[in-house]
Design an enzyme around this catalytic site. Structure first.
Site, PDB file in Angstrom:
ATOM      1  CE  LYS A 120      -2.009   1.565   3.712  1.00  0.00           C
ATOM      2  NZ  LYS A 120      -2.867   1.702   4.904  1.00  0.00           N
ATOM      3  CG  ASP A 138      -7.313   3.520   2.829  1.00  0.00           C
ATOM      4  OD1 ASP A 138      -8.279   3.301   2.053  1.00  0.00           O
ATOM      5  OD2 ASP A 138      -7.126   4.624   3.358  1.00  0.00           O
TER       6      ASP A 138
END
Length: 216
Positions: A120, A138
């Site tokens: 991420k 997320d």
């Protein structure tokens, strides 16, 4: 959800926010990298308060290395997990100095090899600092993607793969920002603010488990 509806959603999000930006404060790829690393389980507001004090003093790998672990801790001690984050920041800076000439590599494998940097974080840096059409998923993006049925998946990796497949090229650079902001301010976790949502009539929301399954 069909692709026609997906495009309509993206067009509305673009019209509402033509040039979306991260809410983290940064002025170099390195500052962005450290801010994103610090943002795990912390708000962007809390990270900005910290980096606004840290970066005027040290905003390069070498200058942060010079602070040492204890010095970094003094600046980030108001952020959750600050002890482990300080260790990772110093380790990351050491690698950047020794292996990358003090620069943030524009390379996924090299980024993910840095302590505390996962997929991420690498996606955020590649997208925001270097303009890659990556999509960092997320909990906000996971929630919005599933609630709306825009890109459903049981894990964040599933949702990322689906988004990369269904989002047309012209929207890929910005879709991560649109979805995270939508999840942060409109499609919030506890109770979505449907009455003030600009895509309400296109949404296919029904109750679903908001939290992604953990990676095995």
């Amino acid at each position: 959800m069909n692709n026609t509806k997906r495009v309509q959603i993206l067009e509305r999000l673009r019209e509402n926010n033509p040039n979306p930006q991260t809410e983290l404060n940064w002025s170099s790829p390195f500052e962005l990298l450290i801010a994103v690393l610090l943002s795990a389980q912390a708000t962007d507001v809390s990270v900005n308060k910290t980096t606004d004090k840290l970066y005027p003093v040290a905003n390069t790998p070498q200058s942060i290395l010079d602070l040492g672990v204890d010095g970094v801790k003094e600046y980030i001690k108001t952020i959750g997990l600050f002890n482990s984050k300080a260790e990772n920041v110093i380790k990351t800076c050491k690698i950047l100095v020794e292996q990358h000439g003090g620069e943030v590599p524009e390379n996924r494998e090299a980024l993910e090899a840095l302590p505390g940097v996962g997929r991420k974080t690498a996606n955020v840096v590649l997208n925001t600092a270097f303009g890659w059409p990556t999509i960092a998923v997320d909990t906000h993006i996971y929630r919005v993607s599933n609630r709306t049925k825009f890109a459903m998946g049981k894990t964040v990796d599933d949702v990322e793969a689906k988004l990369l497949k269904v989002v047309p090229k012209e929207f890929k650079l910005d879709v991560h920002h649109w979805l995270i902001l939508h999840g942060r301010y409109t499609c919030v976790a506890r109770k979505p603010r449907c009455g003030s949502c600009i895509i309400e009539d296109l949404c296919e929301y029904k109750d679903f488990p908001d939290k992604p399954k953990k990676r095995k």
